[in-house]
Enzyme design. Structure first.
Site: not given
Ligand code: NAP
Ligand code: GDD
Length: 348
Positions: A140, A142, A164
Site C-alpha cells: 500500500s 500508506e 496498518y
Molecule cells: P477490503 O475491501 O477491506 O477487503 C479486505 C478483505 O480482507 C475482506 O474480504 C476481509 O473480509 C478480508 N479479511 C479481513 N480479515 C481477515 C482475516 N482475518 N482472514 C481472512 N480475510 C480477512 O480491502 P480492498 O480495498 O479490497 O483492498 C484489498 C487489499 O489491498 C487489502 O489488503 C488492502 O489493505 C490493500 N490495499 C487497498 C487499497 C485501496 O485503496 N483499496 C490500496 C492499497 C492496498 P471481510 O469482508 O470479512 O471484512
Molecule cells: N475513512 C474516513 N472517514 N476518512 C476520512 C474521513 C472520514 O469520515 N474524513 C476525512 N477522511 C480522510 C482521512 O483522514 C484520510 O486522510 C482520507 O480521508 C482517506 O481516508 P480513507 O478513505 O479511509 O483511506 P486511507 O487513505 O486512509 O486508506 C485507504 O487507502 C490506502 C492506500 O493509500 C485504505 O484503502 C487502505 O487500506 C489503503 O492501503
C-alpha cells in the site's frame, strides 16, 4: 494474432496459455477481491477464495469458497494443497487505517503476520510439489507515510504513520525476502487508493457518495467527516486489479507502484460529488474531531512510470469519472431505499 486451430476456430496463444489456470485469492469478499474475481474469470481462470465464516454473500458468484482466517493459518496450507493454484493473490487484511489505531495488535496479526502465513504456505507447497506458485502481495501507498519526495515511486523510502502501514511494511519486506531467500516468484503491488461502487462504506469516498445521494433524496440530513485537507491519489479498482495480474505474468518477479499520478483533496471529492447532484456540500457537512487520526498522511501521489514501461499498465478512469460512477451507483441505491420507505409508509 498467432493462434492454434481447435475445432475450426482460431484461439489466440495468450488465451490458450491461461485456460485452466487456477487462482487463489485471500480477502476475496472485499472490494478488490470482487473485481479481481471478475477479471480472472473473464480470462478463463478457475477462481478460489479464502473467506471468513459469514462473508460468503459478499463474494463474486464465480468464486469457489474455502473458509479460512489469516490470523489463524492452520488450514491455509491445506487449502493450497486442495486448490493447487498457479497464482495466489494475498488481498486479505484489516484495511481500515483509522480503525488500525483502535486495534493495532489484530491489525498486525491479520495484515502483517497474515502475509507471512501465506508466504510460508506457498513456499512449503512449492517445495513439496515442485510446482511454481506465483504470489502477489497487496502492498500500500500508506507505507510511504510522511514521504520526503512527491510523487512517490519504487525508490521512495517508507515512513509509515499508522499501525496498518507498519503492518503493510512488514508484509512488504517479507515478500521481498521470500523472493530473495527462496527464489519465490513474489511481487508487491504498491497500490495507491482505489475506489469503486464496491468500496466499503467506512472509506471516505464511499461515505461521501452514499451520504450525498441519500441527502439528495431526503433520506439523510447531515454528513460528519474528519480531515478535508488530506490529499490522495484516487483511481478505479477495476483498473488496478489488472495491474495485479500483469505483475504475475511478467518475466521477473518485481515490485511496482500503481497510481494515477494525480492527487486531490477530500474537499475536492466532496465538491465533485455534491455539485454533480446540484448540491452545495458546505450546507451539509459537519467536521467531527473524532474522525481525525492520531497521525495523518497529508498528501499521497504516485509515479507509476515503471508499471507503464514494464507492464504496459496505466489508469483508465479519471477522478471526475470515478466520482460520477460511484454517485450514479449510490443514487440508485438511495432511490430503491426511498421507494421501499414510501411503500411502507403508504401501506402502514
Ligand atoms: P477490503 O475491501 O477491506 O477487503 C479486505 C478483505 O480482507 C475482506 O474480504 C476481509 O473480509 C478480508 N479479511 C479481513 N480479515 C481477515 C482475516 N482475518 N482472514 C481472512 N480475510 C480477512 O480491502 P480492498 O480495498 O479490497 O483492498 C484489498 C487489499 O489491498 C487489502 O489488503 C488492502 O489493505 C490493500 N490495499 C487497498 C487499497 C485501496 O485503496 N483499496 C490500496 C492499497 C492496498 P471481510 O469482508 O470479512 O471484512
Ligand atoms: N475513512 C474516513 N472517514 N476518512 C476520512 C474521513 C472520514 O469520515 N474524513 C476525512 N477522511 C480522510 C482521512 O483522514 C484520510 O486522510 C482520507 O480521508 C482517506 O481516508 P480513507 O478513505 O479511509 O483511506 P486511507 O487513505 O486512509 O486508506 C485507504 O487507502 C490506502 C492506500 O493509500 C485504505 O484503502 C487502505 O487500506 C489503503 O492501503
Amino acid at each position: 494474432m498467432p493462434g492454434k486451430i481447435i475445432l475450426g476456430s482460431i484461439i489466440p496463444l495468450n488465451w490458450m496459455n491461461i485456460v485452466n489456470r487456477v487462482a487463489l485469492i485471500t480477502g476475496i469478499s472485499g472490494q478488490d477481491g470482487f473485481y479481481l474475481t471478475e477479471f480472472l474469470s473473464n480470462k478463463g481462470y478457475d477462481v478460489h477464495g479464502v473467506v471468513l465464516l459469514g462473508q460468503e454473500a459478499n463474494c463474486h458468484p464465480q468464486a469457489t469458497i474455502h473458509h479460512g482466517d489469516l490470523s489463524d493459518g492452520s488450514n491455509l496450507g491445506a487449502i493450497l494443497h486442495s486448490v493447487q493454484p498457479h497464482e495466489v493473490y494475498n488481498l486479505g487484511a484489516q484495511s481500515h487505517v483509522r480503525f488500525s489505531f483502535d486495534i493495532p495488535i489484530s491489525t498486525a496479526n491479520v495484515t502483517g503476520l497474515g502475509a507471512i502465513r501465506m508466504l510460508e504456505s506457498v513456499r512449503e507447497h512449492q517445495q513439496q510439489t515442485g510446482r511454481e506458485v506465483r504470489f502477489y502481495q497487496a502492498s500500500s501507498s500508506e507505507m510511504f507515510g510522511r514521504a520526503e519526495k512527491s510523487p512517490q515511486n519504487e525508490h521512495t523510502p517508507f515512513r509509515p504513520r499508522s499501525p496498518y502501514a507498519c503492518a503493510k511494511a512488514f508484509a512488504f519486506w517479507q515478500t521481498v525476502n521470500y523472493r530473495e531467500a527462496y527464489n519465490l516468484f513474489a511481487c508487491n503491488g504498491i497500490l495507491f487508493n482505489h475506489e469503486s461502487p464496491k468500496r466499503g462504506e467506512a472509506f471516505v469516498t464511499r461515505k461521501i457518495t452514499r451520504a450525498a445521494t441519500r441527502i439528495k433524496l431526503g433520506l439523510q440530513e447531515r454528513l460528519q467527516l474528519g480531515n478535508l485537507d488530506a490529499k490522495r491519489d484516487w483511481g478505479f479498482a477495476g483498473d488496478y486489479v489488472e495491474a495485479m495480474w500483469l505483475m504475475l505474468q511478467h518475466d521477473q518477479p518485481d515490485d511496482f507502484v500503481i497510481a494515477t499520478g494525480e492527487t486531490h483533496s477530500v474537499r475536492e471529492f466532496l465538491h465533485e460529488v455534491f455539485s454533480y447532484l446540484d448540491l452545495d456540500w458546505e450546507e451539509y457537512v459537519d467536521i467531527d474531531p473524532n474522525l481525525f487520526r492520531p497521525s495523518e498522511i497529508e498528501v499521497l501521489c504516485g509515479d507509476s512510470s515503471k508499471a507503464s514501461q514494464s507492464l504496459g499498465w496505466k489508469a483508465g478512469v479519471s477522478f471526475s469519472e470515478l466520482a460520477r460512477m460511484m454517485t450514479d451507483h449510490d443514487r440508485q441505491l438511495a432511490e430503491t431505499e426511498k421507494r421501499m420507505l414510501d411503500a411502507a409508509q403508504s401501506t402502514g
